[in-house]
Structure formats: C-alpha cells, structure tokens
Design an enzyme around this catalytic site. Structure first.
Site, PDB file in Angstrom:
ATOM      1  N   LYS A 105      31.785  44.271  40.022  1.00 14.85           N
ATOM      2  CA  LYS A 105      33.104  43.777  39.626  1.00 14.85           C
ATOM      3  C   LYS A 105      33.266  42.323  40.052  1.00 14.85           C
ATOM      4  CE  LYS A 105      38.035  45.027  39.936  1.00 14.85           C
ATOM      5  NZ  LYS A 105      39.021  45.975  40.507  1.00 14.85           N
ATOM      6  N   SER A 135      42.212  48.269  37.590  1.00 10.77           N
ATOM      7  CA  SER A 135      41.707  46.966  37.193  1.00 10.77           C
ATOM      8  C   SER A 135      40.192  46.915  37.013  1.00 10.77           C
ATOM      9  CB  SER A 135      42.113  45.922  38.253  1.00 10.77           C
ATOM     10  OG  SER A 135      41.549  46.237  39.516  1.00 10.77           O
ATOM     11  N   SER A 193      42.476  51.606  41.120  1.00  8.50           N
ATOM     12  CA  SER A 193      41.701  50.765  40.207  1.00  8.50           C
ATOM     13  C   SER A 193      40.241  51.163  40.028  1.00  8.50           C
ATOM     14  CB  SER A 193      41.768  49.299  40.656  1.00  8.50           C
ATOM     15  OG  SER A 193      43.040  48.772  40.413  1.00  8.50           O
TER      16      SER A 193
END
Length: 480
Positions: free
Chosen positions: A76, A151, A175
């Site tokens: 990420k 996210s 997330s």
C-alpha cells in the site's frame, strides 16, 4: 492455471525444488498487471528492478528455507519503500521517494519477498471506497462498476484480481477488512502494537495498524508471522516474540466459544448479508463450536467516537505537510501563504474535510464537549469487548453492512459513506484483532465474515477462520 493458485506453502516447495523460478513468478505478476490493471487501477507504480532481483534469486533459491522467498508482494502506498515513490494516494506527495524502508517492508525483504509495486489507496487512507485517490479510482474485480472498498482498495483488488499473491494494507477503522470483504479475499487487522508502524505514514496514530491481505487464511498466517514482533523504532510496538501462526491452522474448532453481538444484525445491515452470515454461523456450529448471542451496547457510539478521534489525530499528523520539507510547494511571497496554498493545492476534499473536523474538535472551546467525551466513549467500547472476550474465544458478525456499492453512489453523502465502516470501527477503538474471510455472494458480489479475537490472540482467530474456509471453499478468482 496461475502459479499463484498454489499458495505460499506449495510455491515454496516448487521454487526450492527448481520446478518454478522466482523470475517466472515475477513475470506472471507483471503479465497479469499488464492484462487487467487497466480495468482495476490497483497499482500506482511498479518496481522496475523486480525482475533483475528475481533472476539473481533464481541462483540461490534451492538453498532458501523461508516460505516467502521469491514471492511477489504489493505494498500500500502509505508504507514507505526505499527508492520507490510513496504518494499516499495524494498529489501532495506525488514525487516523494523515501530514503528507507518501513519495518514491515524490511522484514519481508529479509524473508525474500519481492516488492512488485505500490498500491492505490484513498488519499492519506481517508475513505471507504478508494474513490478518494488523487490519481484514479480502484474498481472491484468482481464488478468493475462497483467500488473495492477503502482505504486499502488497491491492496484488496490486486490480490482478488490475481496480480499479486499477497499485499500489505493499513487499517484505521476497517481499511483492510472492509475491502477484503468487498473483494472476496482474506484481510487481517492485527492487535494494536503487534506489527510495527515505523514507516507507515500516520493518519490516526492510536488506531492505525498494518496487516496482510491474501487469498487464503494460511497465506495470511505466513505473512503475519514474517512481519509481527517488537520494533525498537516504534514506541507503540508491543514486546512480543515472533510467532509461527500457521501452527494454529488445525482445522479443528470443537468446543470453540463464539459470541454473536445482536447489535451486528440491526438496522442498516442488508438482508443478503444477514443471510450469508447466519449461514456461516450455522456452519461453525456444525463444526463443533458453541454460539451465544451477546450485547456490545456501546457500539452505537462507535461511529461518532471514531470520526472525532481519528479526525483529531489526523489534523495533528497532517500538520507536517506544510510545503517546506517535502511534497507540493506553492509559490508565494509570504511564508504563511506558502503553507496555505500548498495545503490547498496538495490535499483533496475528503482530507480537508477531516482536518477541519479534527481541528474543530480539538479547539479550546469544544475540546471537552467533543474530543474528551469521545475518549470516554472509547473506554466504554473497549470495556464491552473486554467483558465479552473474557467469556468467549471469538466474536463474529458481518464485516460490512452491505456488499460493495456502485462507484459514485455515495460521493455526495459523506455520512452514508462513513457508515460503511460501522461494523469494523469498534474493533480499532478497542485495539483487538479481527479478520475478514469470504462468506458467500449477494448478487454476484462477495460478503465477508468478521472474526474478532482477544488482544494478541491472532492464533485463535486464524484457527476459526481456517476451519470455516476449509468447510466453505474460501477464495474464488473473479472473471475479468
């Protein structure tokens, strides 16, 4: 057949025996990204050195004992990577190249994993749909008209689409778990403090945790085993010893005591999700677990509590992005204008919204009414979990109230968007671990079963999740 269908354990054997080369795995990842990422948008950047690194590793593969050796991973884009851009999905950090690796990246590289690239995300991890990326939205591999969750939407979508075997995400209020549920993969939020946050660009420091997203529970356990453990560079890191979580995967849950909160089946939970989760509960009972209904009465305060606390911490953490040290720098004559215009140009609307909310909650006239009261509510929420988990091994329920919604459907309604995390937020506030595993489909879109455990008892969560996965089939590759 994709090589990634073998999973970590079998791939390690194939690589060690010389039947599969590390360079073949990396090439398969790049080929798959080339074929499908135009539809998905999971990656923001690729590691140009990955293939050369893989070819060097081919020469020593037969001597390597670590199960992650030579396996491709996506990271990420709020987890720093030496020599690779780390944008946090924001124009503010468009050209930011860190000088060091995050602890989790360092540990994975020591284990022999190869970073393929950086994964798309909601800007500064603020979002539930991955539509807040400054670069492009991520689309759900099961239906590209729908969101992948956020996210860590890029992290979940990349695994679901077969672009990488596994990925790293971060979880502040759901997330990792919510995108895992939406994309039909396995996602774990570890106990707060189990995995180092050093090198994670902070959103809300008392809530953020890095965790793994994978196809299977076993692969997830391998990944957590590699990244968990104390880190001197993180003051919130717990003093815990490395653990091989794969040892918990016995397939046997006879006598496991499961609690089901009645609040997790209330208003706002879709009937399709309820049906799938009730079927999951029956499956767990058939495997020998005992199930009781319980109450987590203070969960009703979780959403408001979270958005006050997380936004307050974000307003403080994001103050460092001022246009002076790194990132976007606006041209202006006065220093104050450099700050103002840099932040105005560099931050997106959702980030600005949360900074304003946090600044308001922390202001002198409202601190007691909002921030202090939210901290008190957090204590009550944590107490609820402590009480239930004193008598039960795990708590289960849905991961998200609905399957993935369509792109753009909630952009004009922030409150509805925030409510998508209503079932995951309490876990972050309590600091306990939780995993989402695939638990069926509704109208062709995945549903996630959330399994919540005691502090630092990820082993029991994995045990329950693995038994459920074996009984139901687990991950399926969507048709793209």
């Amino acid at each position: 057949m994709s090589l990634f269908e073998h999973g970590v354990k079998n791939l390690h054997t194939l690589v060690k025996d010389g039947e599969v080369k590390v360079s073949e795995l990396v090439q398969e990842s790049f080929d798959r990204i080339d074929r499908v990422d135009g539809k998905i948008g999971a990656f923001l950047s690729l590691n140009e050195d990955a293939f050369e690194q893989a070819k060097r590793m081919d020469e020593i593969a037969k001597h390597e004992a670590n199960p992650l050796f030579g396996l491709p991973i996506g990271v990420k884009d709020n987890i720093v990577t030496k020599g690779m851009t780390t944008t946090c999905g924001s124009k503010f950090l468009e050209n930011f190249v860190p000088a060091h690796d995050a602890t989790v990246v360092e540990r994975l590289h020591e284990a022999g994993a190869i970073t393929i690239g950086k994964l798309n995300m909601d800007e500064f991890a603020m979002g539930s749909s991955n539509e807040n990326s400054a670069y492009k939205p991520v689309r759900n591999p099961w239906n590209t008209k729908h969101v992948p969750g956020g996210s860590s939407g890029g992290s979940a979508a990349a695994v679901a689409a077969g672009e990488v075997l596994f990925s790293l995400g971060s979880d502040t209020g759901g997330s990792i778990r919510q995108p895992a549920a939406y994309c039909g993969v396995v996602g774990l939020k570890p106990t707060y403090g189990l995995v180092s946050r050093y090198g994670l660009v902070a959103f809300a420091s008392s809530l953020d945790q890095i965790g793994p997203l994978t196809r299977t529970v076993e692969d997830n356990a391998y990944l957590l085993s590699a990244i968990a453990g104390h880190c001197d560079m993180d003051s919130t890191s717990a003093n815990v010893n490395p653990t091989d979580y794969t040892q918990a995967l016995t397939g046997d849950i006879k006598g496991l005591k499961i609690a089901v909160p009645k609040e997790y089946f209330g208003e706002g939970i879709s009937e399709g999700v309820k049906e799938n989760i009730r079927a999951a509960i029956k499956k767990l009972e058939s495997l020998g677990a005992t199930v009781d209904e319980v109450s987590l009465p203070n969960s009703k305060y979780a959403l408001a509590t979270y958005y006050l606390l997380a936004s307050s911490e974000a307003s403080s953490n994001l103050a460092r992005f001022d246009g002076i040290r790194y990132g976007v720098r606006a041209e202006a004559d006065a220093l104050e204008d450099v700050f103002k215009y840099s932040r105005a140009q560099g931050f997106g609307d959702e980030v600005k919204r949360r900074i304003m909310l946090g600044t308001y909650a922390l202001s002198s006239g409202y601190y007691d009414a909002y921030y202090k009261k939210a901290q008190q509510a957090r204590t009550l929420i944590k107490h609820d979990f402590d009480q239930v988990l004193a008598n039960y091994d795990v708590i289960i329920g849905p991961t998200a109230p609905t399957p993935a919604f369509e792109l753009g459907a909630q952009n004009d309604d922030p409150v509805t968007m925030y409510a998508n995390d209503i079932l995951t937020i309490p876990i972050n506030l309590a600091g306990v671990p939780a995993i989402s595993v695939p638990a069926g489909l509704v109208d062709g879109l995945p549903v996630g079963l959330q399994i919540i455990g005691k502090h630092f008892d990820e082993a029991t969560i994995y045990r329950a999740a693995h038994a459920f996965e074996l009984a139901t089939g687990g991950f399926a590759l969507p048709k793209l």
